[in-house]
Design a protein around this motif. Structure first.
Motif, short mmCIF file in Angstrom:
data_model
loop_
_atom_site.label_atom_id
_atom_site.label_comp_id
_atom_site.label_asym_id
_atom_site.label_seq_id
_atom_site.Cartn_x
_atom_site.Cartn_y
_atom_site.Cartn_z
N LYS A 19 47.06 34.38 34.56
CA LYS A 19 48.05 34.87 35.50
C LYS A 19 49.15 33.84 35.76
N ASP A 43 48.82 44.00 33.68
CA ASP A 43 48.54 44.63 34.97
C ASP A 43 48.32 43.59 36.06
N SER A 44 48.72 42.35 35.80
CA SER A 44 48.45 41.30 36.78
C SER A 44 49.69 40.68 37.40
N TYR A 66 47.65 40.51 46.14
CA TYR A 66 48.62 39.76 45.34
C TYR A 66 49.06 38.51 46.08
N VAL A 140 51.62 38.28 41.99
CA VAL A 140 50.57 37.92 41.04
C VAL A 140 49.22 38.33 41.61
N THR A 141 48.44 39.07 40.84
CA THR A 141 47.14 39.52 41.32
C THR A 141 46.22 38.34 41.67
N GLU A 143 43.01 38.57 41.38
CA GLU A 143 41.93 38.61 40.41
C GLU A 143 42.33 37.84 39.16
N ASP A 144 41.37 37.39 38.42
CA ASP A 144 41.66 36.63 37.21
C ASP A 144 41.96 37.54 36.04
N GLY A 145 43.24 37.87 35.86
CA GLY A 145 43.69 38.53 34.64
C GLY A 145 43.65 40.04 34.65
N TYR A 146 43.04 40.69 35.61
CA TYR A 146 43.05 42.15 35.61
C TYR A 146 42.85 42.67 37.01
N MET A 147 43.20 43.93 37.20
CA MET A 147 43.01 44.57 38.50
C MET A 147 41.66 45.25 38.52
#
Length: 150
Positions: A19, A43-44, A66, A140-141, A143-147
C-alpha cells in the motif's frame, strides 16, 4: 499525524508494504491525471489532485478503514489534529463514506510544499483554509493490500 519532510523520506520510512509503494506510484503518476478526478490503484488506494483554496472545515473528520495522506505539491495550509478520544462525536459514522465527524479542539500544524502528512485512524483533522494549495490527497486502506469486505 505523522509529518515527513519529503517524498524521499517517505520512501525510506515506508519502503515495505504494497500500500505504501502504491502511494509513491500514485504520486509519480500525477502528471497524467486531471485535477479533481479520483483515480485508484487496485482496491487499496484512491487518489486525486486538490488545487485551490481549501475551505475551512467546521468539524473534525476522521476515518476508520482508510488512512488519509496529503502530499503538498505547492503552497501551504494549516491543519488541526486531535485524538478522536479527546473530541465529541457529531453524528454517526458512515460506512459508505468511511467518515465520522467531531467537535472540539486540537493542535494546529502548518504544512508546506514537499511535506507529506499521514492522518492515522485514531485521529481526526480539520483544515483551516486560508492559503492557496496544490496537493495530492490519497486514501489508503488500513488492511494490508486488500479490502476485507470485497
Amino acid at each position: 499525524m505523522i509529518v515527513l519532510n519529503s517524498l524521499e523520506q517517505f520512501g525510506l520510512v515506508y519502503r515495505d508494504g504494497r500500500k505504501w509503494n502504491r502511494c509513491i506510484e500514485a504520486i509519480n503518476n500525477i502528471n497524467h491525471i486531471r485535477e479533481g478526478v479520483a483515480h485508484s490503484i487496485g482496491d487499496s488506494l484512491v487518489y486525486r489532485i486538490a488545487k485551490g483554496q481549501d475551505k475551512s472545515m467546521p468539524l473534525f473528520e476522521g476515518n476508520r478503514r482508510y488512512f488519509t495522506v496529503h502530499y503538498y505539491l505547492d503552497g501551504e495550509e494549516t491543519i488541526e489534529v486531535a485524538s478522536k478520544s479527546t473530541l465529541r462525536p457529531n453524528g454517526h459514522y458512515s460506512d459508505e463514506t468511511d467518515r465520522e465527524f467531531f467537535t472540539g479542539n486540537g493542535e494546529k500544524h502548518h504544512l508546506k510544499q514537499g511535506e507529506i502528512a499521514i492522518f492515522e485512524n485514531h485521529e481526526a483533522y480539520r483544515i483551516h483554509g486560508n492559503d492557496q494549495v496544490k496537493k495530492v490527497v490519497l486514501r489508503v486502506t488500513v488492511e494490508d493490500g486488500y479490502m476485507l469486505n470485497k
